[in-house]
Design a protein around this motif. Sequence first.
Motif, PDB file in Angstrom:
ATOM      1  N   SER A  42     106.140   7.109  30.844  1.00 51.17           N
ATOM      2  CA  SER A  42     106.921   8.350  30.819  1.00 51.17           C
ATOM      3  C   SER A  42     107.038   8.980  29.427  1.00 51.17           C
ATOM      4  N   PRO A  43     107.151   8.210  28.311  1.00 46.57           N
ATOM      5  CA  PRO A  43     107.186   8.872  27.002  1.00 46.57           C
ATOM      6  C   PRO A  43     105.899   9.645  26.693  1.00 46.57           C
ATOM      7  N   CYS A  44     104.767   9.075  27.042  1.00 46.76           N
ATOM      8  CA  CYS A  44     103.500   9.769  26.801  1.00 46.76           C
ATOM      9  C   CYS A  44     103.366  10.970  27.739  1.00 46.76           C
ATOM     10  N   LEU A  45     103.825  10.814  28.976  1.00 42.15           N
ATOM     11  CA  LEU A  45     103.797  11.922  29.926  1.00 42.15           C
ATOM     12  C   LEU A  45     104.677  13.065  29.431  1.00 42.15           C
ATOM     13  N   GLU A  46     105.820  12.731  28.856  1.00 46.32           N
ATOM     14  CA  GLU A  46     106.708  13.754  28.307  1.00 46.32           C
ATOM     15  C   GLU A  46     106.039  14.478  27.133  1.00 46.32           C
TER      16      GLU A  46
END
Length: 137
Positions: A42-46
């Motif tokens: 999720s951090p990379c997706l964000e």
Amino acid sequence: MSCGEPHEKDCSEVLDHLYEYLDREMPAGECADFQVHLDECSPCLEKYGLEQAVKKLVKRCCGHDDVPTDLRSKVMGRIDLIRAGETVPEVSVLEQAKQEQAQREQPDAAAAGSQEAAGPSETTGSGDARAKAARTE
């Protein structure tokens, strides 16, 4: 950056090549690996979503500027020079491309100027005749 979770592709590697992914400039196999990572992290997706939004904003605000046709190849050439550790010219890539494009256009402008100097065209001649006829009326 790392989210702390184990992934096949490290977060820092994904983020280092994020624009290649966004611009669809990486091989299909690597794109699939990136998509798997983004689905899991999720951090990379964000970060991907933020960069995608910035790219759309830039395209909307700046996407209508005329740029030299060979600018992309010049930028990629500069990137290759930097990666190889070679000296990069002082002039900006955009300025260099504009100068080269202007040099290519000069012969075209000179040819157009010599045609105008050769004599009046039929359009100009008929316009003169119409103006003369209008004055006599």
